[in-house]
Scaffold this active site. Structure first.
Site, PDB file in Angstrom:
ATOM      1  N   ASP A 135       0.823  -1.213   0.000  1.00  0.00           N
ATOM      2  CA  ASP A 135       0.000   0.000   0.000  1.00  0.00           C
ATOM      3  C   ASP A 135       0.855   1.261   0.000  1.00  0.00           C
ATOM      4  O   ASP A 135       0.620   2.195   0.768  1.00  0.00           O
ATOM      5  CB  ASP A 135      -0.940   0.032   1.212  1.00  0.00           C
ATOM      6  CG  ASP A 135      -1.747  -1.244   1.368  1.00  0.00           C
ATOM      7  OD1 ASP A 135      -1.885  -1.732   2.513  1.00  0.00           O
ATOM      8  OD2 ASP A 135      -2.212  -1.780   0.355  1.00  0.00           O
ATOM      9  N   GLU A 158     -11.236   0.802  -3.760  1.00  0.00           N
ATOM     10  CA  GLU A 158     -10.513   1.294  -2.569  1.00  0.00           C
ATOM     11  C   GLU A 158      -9.261   2.034  -3.042  1.00  0.00           C
ATOM     12  O   GLU A 158      -9.081   2.260  -4.232  1.00  0.00           O
ATOM     13  CB  GLU A 158     -10.122   0.131  -1.654  1.00  0.00           C
ATOM     14  CG  GLU A 158      -9.356  -0.966  -2.356  1.00  0.00           C
ATOM     15  CD  GLU A 158      -9.383  -2.273  -1.606  1.00  0.00           C
ATOM     16  OE1 GLU A 158      -9.959  -2.355  -0.503  1.00  0.00           O
ATOM     17  OE2 GLU A 158      -8.811  -3.259  -2.114  1.00  0.00           O
TER      18      GLU A 158
HETATM   19  C1  6LW Z   1      -5.626  -1.922   2.292  1.00  0.00           C
HETATM   20  C2  6LW Z   1      -6.651  -2.039   1.214  1.00  0.00           C
HETATM   21  C3  6LW Z   1      -6.627  -3.501   0.959  1.00  0.00           C
HETATM   22  O1  6LW Z   1      -5.906  -0.884   3.169  1.00  0.00           O
HETATM   23  O2  6LW Z   1      -5.976  -4.164   1.927  1.00  0.00           O
HETATM   24  O3  6LW Z   1      -7.391  -5.387  -0.029  1.00  0.00           O
HETATM   25  C4  6LW Z   1      -5.735  -3.262   2.983  1.00  0.00           C
HETATM   26  N1  6LW Z   1      -7.178  -4.060  -0.025  1.00  0.00           N
HETATM   27  O4  6LW Z   1      -6.347  -1.286   0.060  1.00  0.00           O
HETATM   28  C5  6LW Z   1      -4.498  -3.633   3.743  1.00  0.00           C
HETATM   29  O5  6LW Z   1      -3.391  -3.742   2.884  1.00  0.00           O
END
Ligand code: 6LW
Length: 503
Positions: A14, A174
């Protein structure tokens, strides 16, 4: 000139990046590890050195009883008007918050909470002085990317939360980031989930609240249907280099396919960004990236290579070292026995979702030699200290010195879900070198006692300690640890720790 991906190997997922003149700063997620949110510095986007952490106090980052893949999720780093801002989420804690600092090395402020929910928060500082906060959450129009305006001096919301975009239909929209480029607002997100279906998509608008027009060639990055040595590419952040070129940092994995597909953690990758004739950014070669790519045309600035040996002669732990959750103050010391890292076990074991005496570092290479010199004379049954190859409290391999039935023994223990195997053999008084030979398919464990030859003890499959088997969002750490089933344990003195990459 070329560079090799990942630019930051090991559990550094991330990634988010910002530029201040010709300096680049990058942060990554850290979940239940402490300190939280490492901050890296580069002058050329390829060579990175860690310069600290953003969350270094329990007040900033309370992690008690957080599950291993809880705690700190995706961070974003931004710079505005002389201040660095790092915004993130403490999942299981206060939710979304930011800290700020005049210097990237800190000290960073106390957390400033932001009421908008969800995860993967980001900040956008508009030219008119407005500050927008984005996150993925379940709002009044369902699950998607939402935004509100905030007062950056207090974190308070100045407007209602409004839906910006639900993405192109992939699961889990996201990782939002908003940019203003050539007068247009670009909203870049991740979709498909952070595993093998991951992808980056983008949309744009003339207004920070949309409506957003999706890029006609989305996804602008994905390896989801590729035969590649790199997978799960997604969760990207864009940066314009000081020479005007555009680049993206994002997470990816390097799966080992034998004997079963697994990886050591989600890592930070870099790729060039090109622009289509109608103004859309494309990451890599049509959304695909390689292990070796053409380097940025920036003056290369390399940092001193990391030493293989940490001999614990300093009074501070190096930035690579992390604790599991907030450490008990009396569980570790670099001062009590100068030249040693002293760990004192408590009743918390590696099997507990709590804070054992634990000092670890990420496994960043699939082939490396690891060793540590341990002086530990346990007095009471149940005292134990050694090395652990740690995925989480249900998936770890331990090589340790222990007192068992009034005898000092060496124990090799493999904990895989509800299954556990343990092998013990007598151990002489005095120092012992604990050795782990890391290979793509297995970890091989051995010891060497003073005046004796190396003694092979056994091995454990690597794939059993991966998220493909163990689940979660983290990756493998190699840690020194100590446990004492009765009361505070005898000091386990680690004289040195070697981490020698072979790949
Ligand atoms: C992160 C999000 C995700 O905040 O996993 O699966 C979380 N997507 O973007 C943790 O890496």
């Amino acid at each position: 000139m070329t560079y090799t991906n990942p630019v930051i190997p090991g559990l550094y997922p991330d990634p988010s990046i910002c530029r201040v003149d010709d300096d680049y700063y990058l942060v990554t997620s850290t979940f239940a590890y402490f300190p939280g949110v490492p901050i890296f510095h580069s002058k050329d986007l390829v060579n990175w050195r860690q310069i600290g952490h953003c969350l270094t106090t329990e007040r900033q980052l309370p992690l008690a009883n957080t599950w291993i893949s809880g705690g700190i999720y995706a961070p974003t780093i931004r710079y505005s008007d002389g201040w660095f801002y790092m915004v993130t989420t403490n999942v299981g804690g206060i939710g979304n918050f930011y800290v700020r600092s005049k210097q990237p090395t800190g000290p960073w402020s106390d957390p400033v909470p932001v009421a908008q929910g969800g995860i993967d928060p980001s900040l956008f500082f508009d030219e008119d002085g407005r500050v927008y906060f984005q996150s993925n959450c379940k709002g009044n129009e369902g699950y998607g990317i939402y935004q509100c305006e905030i007062d950056i001096s207090t974190g308070s919301m100045l407007t209602e939360t409004r839906l910006l975009w639900k993405g192109t239909g992939g699961a889990h929209p996201e990782a939002p980031h908003l940019y203003k480029i050539n007068g247009l607002y670009y909203l870049m997100i991740a979709e498909g989930g952070t595993e093998y279906g991951h992808m980056v998509t983008i949309a744009r608008s003339g207004d920070p609240y949309g409506p957003f027009e999706p890029c006609p060639v989305n996804p602008i990055l994905s390896h989801r249907s590729l035969n590649s040595s790199i997978h799960a590419t997604g969760h990207a952040d864009l940066v314009q280099a000081h020479d005007g070129s555009w680049w993206a940092v994002f997470l990816g994995i390097r799966p080992v396919s034998y004997p079963y597909r697994h990886h050591l953690g989600r890592e930070t990758f870099l790729a060039p960004v090109s622009w289509t004739s109608d103004g859309w950014p494309i990451i890599g070669d049509g959304g695909r990236i390689e292990s070796v790519m053409e380097a940025p045309q920036l003056t290369e600035v390399r940092w001193p290579p990391k030493a293989i040996r940490d001999d614990f002669d300093d009074t501070m732990l190096g930035f690579d070292w992390v604790f599991l959750r907030n450490p008990a103050p009396d569980s570790w010391s670099l001062r009590e026995f100068p030249g040693h890292l002293a760990l004192r076990g408590n009743k918390t074991s590696l099997d507990d979702a709590s804070a054992p005496a634990f000092v670890g570092r990420r496994l960043s290479h699939m082939s490396c030699n690891i060793a540590a010199l341990l002086n530990f004379e346990p007095v009471n049954d149940g005292e134990e200290a050694g090395l652990t190859v740690f995925m989480n409290e249900r998936y770890h391999y331990d090589l340790a010195v222990k007192r068992k039935e009034e005898r000092k023994v060496i124990v090799l223990r493999r904990t895989v879900g509800s299954m556990r195997t343990e092998r013990t053999l007598d151990c002489a008084e005095g120092n012992v070198v604990l050795k782990i030979d890391v290979r793509p398919e297995s970890f091989a464990f051995a010891i060497q006692q003073e005046g004796s030859d190396v003694l092979e003890l056994g091995s454990g499959e690597t794939h059993l300690l991966s998220t493909e088997v163990a689940g979660g969002f983290t990756g493998i750490l190699i840690a020194m640890y100590a446990v004492c089933e009765t009361r505070q344990g005898s000091p386990a003195l680690f004289d040195w720790f070697d981490y020698e990459p072979r790949d």
